[in-house]
Design a protein around this motif. Structure first.
Motif, mmCIF file in Angstrom:
data_model
loop_
_atom_site.group_PDB
_atom_site.id
_atom_site.type_symbol
_atom_site.label_atom_id
_atom_site.label_comp_id
_atom_site.label_asym_id
_atom_site.label_seq_id
_atom_site.Cartn_x
_atom_site.Cartn_y
_atom_site.Cartn_z
ATOM 1 N N SER A 130 0.851 -1.193 0.000
ATOM 2 C CA SER A 130 0.000 0.000 0.000
ATOM 3 C C SER A 130 0.883 1.238 0.000
ATOM 4 O O SER A 130 2.101 1.147 0.248
ATOM 5 C CB SER A 130 -0.888 0.021 1.257
ATOM 6 O OG SER A 130 -0.088 0.214 2.419
ATOM 7 N N ASP A 145 6.379 12.311 -1.842
ATOM 8 C CA ASP A 145 5.180 11.520 -2.111
ATOM 9 C C ASP A 145 4.550 12.109 -3.373
ATOM 10 O O ASP A 145 4.018 13.216 -3.354
ATOM 11 C CB ASP A 145 4.214 11.596 -0.914
ATOM 12 C CG ASP A 145 2.928 10.802 -1.156
ATOM 13 O OD1 ASP A 145 2.563 10.576 -2.328
ATOM 14 O OD2 ASP A 145 2.267 10.434 -0.163
ATOM 15 N N THR A 198 -2.496 3.032 -5.444
ATOM 16 C CA THR A 198 -3.945 2.878 -5.323
ATOM 17 C C THR A 198 -4.673 3.974 -6.100
ATOM 18 O O THR A 198 -5.805 3.788 -6.540
ATOM 19 C CB THR A 198 -4.334 3.023 -3.826
ATOM 20 O OG1 THR A 198 -3.488 2.188 -3.041
ATOM 21 C CG2 THR A 198 -5.788 2.700 -3.594
ATOM 22 N N LYS A 199 -4.014 5.109 -6.246
ATOM 23 C CA LYS A 199 -4.670 6.317 -6.754
ATOM 24 C C LYS A 199 -4.465 6.436 -8.265
ATOM 25 O O LYS A 199 -4.730 5.489 -8.974
ATOM 26 C CB LYS A 199 -4.135 7.526 -5.990
ATOM 27 C CG LYS A 199 -4.088 7.342 -4.456
ATOM 28 C CD LYS A 199 -5.446 7.225 -3.845
ATOM 29 C CE LYS A 199 -5.412 6.834 -2.377
ATOM 30 N NZ LYS A 199 -4.631 7.703 -1.512
ATOM 31 N N ILE A 239 -5.219 -1.845 -3.895
ATOM 32 C CA ILE A 239 -4.383 -1.078 -2.964
ATOM 33 C C ILE A 239 -2.935 -1.463 -3.270
ATOM 34 O O ILE A 239 -2.612 -2.664 -3.318
ATOM 35 C CB ILE A 239 -4.712 -1.450 -1.500
ATOM 36 C CG1 ILE A 239 -6.170 -1.133 -1.148
ATOM 37 C CG2 ILE A 239 -3.744 -0.771 -0.528
ATOM 38 C CD1 ILE A 239 -6.482 0.302 -0.850
ATOM 39 N N ALA A 240 -2.085 -0.463 -3.489
ATOM 40 C CA ALA A 240 -0.695 -0.769 -3.843
ATOM 41 C C ALA A 240 0.206 0.418 -3.539
ATOM 42 O O ALA A 240 -0.249 1.566 -3.506
ATOM 43 C CB ALA A 240 -0.590 -1.105 -5.335
HETATM 44 C C1 LIG Z 1 -3.875 7.482 -0.427
HETATM 45 C C2 LIG Z 1 -2.600 8.163 -0.191
HETATM 46 C C3 LIG Z 1 -1.590 7.542 0.564
HETATM 47 C C4 LIG Z 1 -1.781 6.182 1.195
HETATM 48 O O1 LIG Z 1 -1.934 5.206 0.224
HETATM 49 P P1 LIG Z 1 -2.677 3.781 0.483
HETATM 50 O O2 LIG Z 1 -2.433 3.062 -0.783
HETATM 51 O O3 LIG Z 1 -4.092 4.087 0.765
HETATM 52 O O4 LIG Z 1 -2.000 3.176 1.655
HETATM 53 C C5 LIG Z 1 -0.414 8.222 0.738
HETATM 54 N N1 LIG Z 1 -0.219 9.447 0.228
HETATM 55 C C6 LIG Z 1 -1.165 10.084 -0.489
HETATM 56 C C7 LIG Z 1 -0.892 11.450 -1.016
HETATM 57 C C8 LIG Z 1 -2.385 9.466 -0.718
HETATM 58 O O5 LIG Z 1 -3.330 10.098 -1.423
#
Ligand SMILES: *Cc1c(COP(=O)(O)O)cnc(C)c1O
Length: 435
Positions: free
Chosen positions: A86, A185, A209-210, A219-220
């Motif tokens: 994740s 990030d 994931t996004k 989820i990744a």
């Molecule tokens: C969703 C998200 C995460 C966490 O990711 P998961 O795959 O849900 O664990 C981290 N940083 C940002 C900016 C996110 O949008």
């Protein structure tokens, strides 16, 4: 794909994959297996010492996941990448590895909720604290917080839900002057809109994931390493410490830098973190991410174009107090966004709803196309109320620090028709403000 000069759009489809290595399958096969035959005893020894690459056990590596790892490394221009279970696993692994033995991280207070909360309350349990800058735009403040125990500057390339960006190159310059790496990030931007390594980052973490996978079906997480950061012995002894787990064919212990001079970070994550903590990305999930990645550019291009239309629509709505996105007329981040995000600063934005909580409830519950859930980067357009959901774990005083007012609503723009989305928002405003 030995030729690394192919452009982004070619690499996102082909990089890291050669059909001859996979029974001539055109699409990346899903290697749904826990373990791999070792062959003979000498081969096993070569595999264990890294002198031959190949599958051992899926917790520490899998051919489907490897294709994704190589693809993302090439797209970002890094030397290596690792797939994890994740986005939070990616962040946690990166922070724990950099902070081994204790230390501090410098960050701004406008992070993804779980990242902010873990830096504030969870990592201190492991001896890693975070110093949050007060003014995220003041480069000298980052520099003034650096001390001999600082292990990283941690940034989100596009913050969520406030859609702020940084002067990345200026921040990276002060970090590097003091021997500190920059972790970015890059989830909201995706490698299509922003390539952090070209602007000073040393490590990239992703929630795949996004937008990278883009279909809201898995989820990744991914960690990518640029490969040229110089980890000093004083600040980062972990990369200079010999370990039998990293031994050579003759059984001599090696350091991560001896094992992998160009990718000590990703190698340490694989050998220690995947091995011992084990938040592994599964083969099927890696396959879904690869499939999503192959249409990344087209998805983001349309989502950014629709974002522009929705921002303009909401800015003209009297029921809306403000809109936060560099596309908004009064954004403070226009200049930085133009410099670093020529293709647009993403397809997520927030706005201030000019009504009561009751009216927010009616508004959200009246939406027919826009769906109410907390993901982002999906093909579907999504709305959320971060103060009570994504950022709901933060105490009220942290909401203030992170600048998340109670009337903030966040939209993640999908691939539906822009005019249909505007009509949907319009009918929901109508119902919420009907007397
Ligand atoms: C969703 C998200 C995460 C966490 O990711 P998961 O795959 O849900 O664990 C981290 N940083 C940002 C900016 C996110 O949008």
């Amino acid at each position: 794909m030995a030729n690394k000069n192919y452009s982004f759009d070619t690499k996102r489809i082909h990089a890291g994959y050669s059909s001859e290595d996979h029974f001539h399958a055109v699409n990346t096969p899903i290697y749904q297996t826990a373990a791999f035959d070792l062959g003979d005893i000498d081969r096993a020894r070569r595999l264990w010492t890294g002198s031959e690459s190949g599958g051992i056990y899926t917790r520490v590596g899998n051919p489907t996941v490897s294709v994704l790892e190589q693809r993302i490394a090439e797209l970002d221009g890094g030397t290596a990448a690792i797939g994890v279970a994740s986005g939070m696993a990616a962040i946690t692994y990166a922070v724990l590895l950099l902070g081994e033995g204790g230390g501090n991280i410098i960050s701004a207070s406008s992070l993804y909720g779980a990242a902010q909360e873990s830096l504030t309350h969870f990592f201190p349990k492991f001896g890693i604290t975070t110093k949050f800058v007060k003014n995220r735009d003041d480069v000298s403040e980052y520099e003034s917080l650096i001390d001999e125990n600082t292990k990283a500057i941690y940034l989100e390339s596009i913050s969520n839900p406030n859609i702020e960006v940084y002067d990345f190159e200026a921040i990276a310059e002060v970090a590097h002057k003091h021997g500190v790496p920059v972790v970015v990030d890059n989830t909201v931007a995706t490698p299509y809109l922003f390539r952090p390594f070209e602007h000073g980052a040393d490590i990239i973490v992703y929630s795949a994931t996004k937008g990278i996978s883009g279909h809201g079906n898995t989820i990744a997480g991914l960690v990518v390493e640029k490969g040229d950061f110089v980890y000093s012995k004083e600040r980062f002894p972990q990369f200079h410490t010999k370990s039998y787990k990293m031994r050579d064919l003759q059984g001599n212990p090696r350091t991560p830098l001896e094992l992998a001079p160009n990718s000590p970070f990703v190698s340490s994550l694989r050998v220690f973190y995947l091995e011992f903590i084990g938040a592994t990305l599964g083969a099927f999930d890696a396959f879904l991410v690869l499939q999503g990645l192959s249409t990344l550019s087209e998805r983001l291009t349309k989502q950014v174009a629709t974002t522009k239309k929705l921002v303009a629509y909401l800015e003209n709505k009297k029921e809306v107090e403000w809109v936060r996105h560099p596309f908004a007329k009064d954004s403070n981040y226009k200049e930085l966004a133009d410099r670093y995000f020529p293709n647009g600063a993403g397809a997520v934005f927030s706005f201030g709803f000019g009504g009561t909580r009751e009216q927010i409830k009616t508004f959200i519950e009246s939406l027919e196309i826009v769906s109410y859930h907390v993901n982002i980067g999906d093909v579907r357009t999504l709305i959320a109320n971060p103060p009570e959901t994504t950022h709901g774990e933060l105490e009220p005083k942290l909401h203030e620090l992170a600048d998340i007012p109670g009337n903030l609503l966040r939209i993640s723009v999908g691939l539906e028709d822009a005019d249909d989305l505007i009509a949907d928002l319009d009918q929901a405003f109508e119902k919420a403000f009907r007397e």
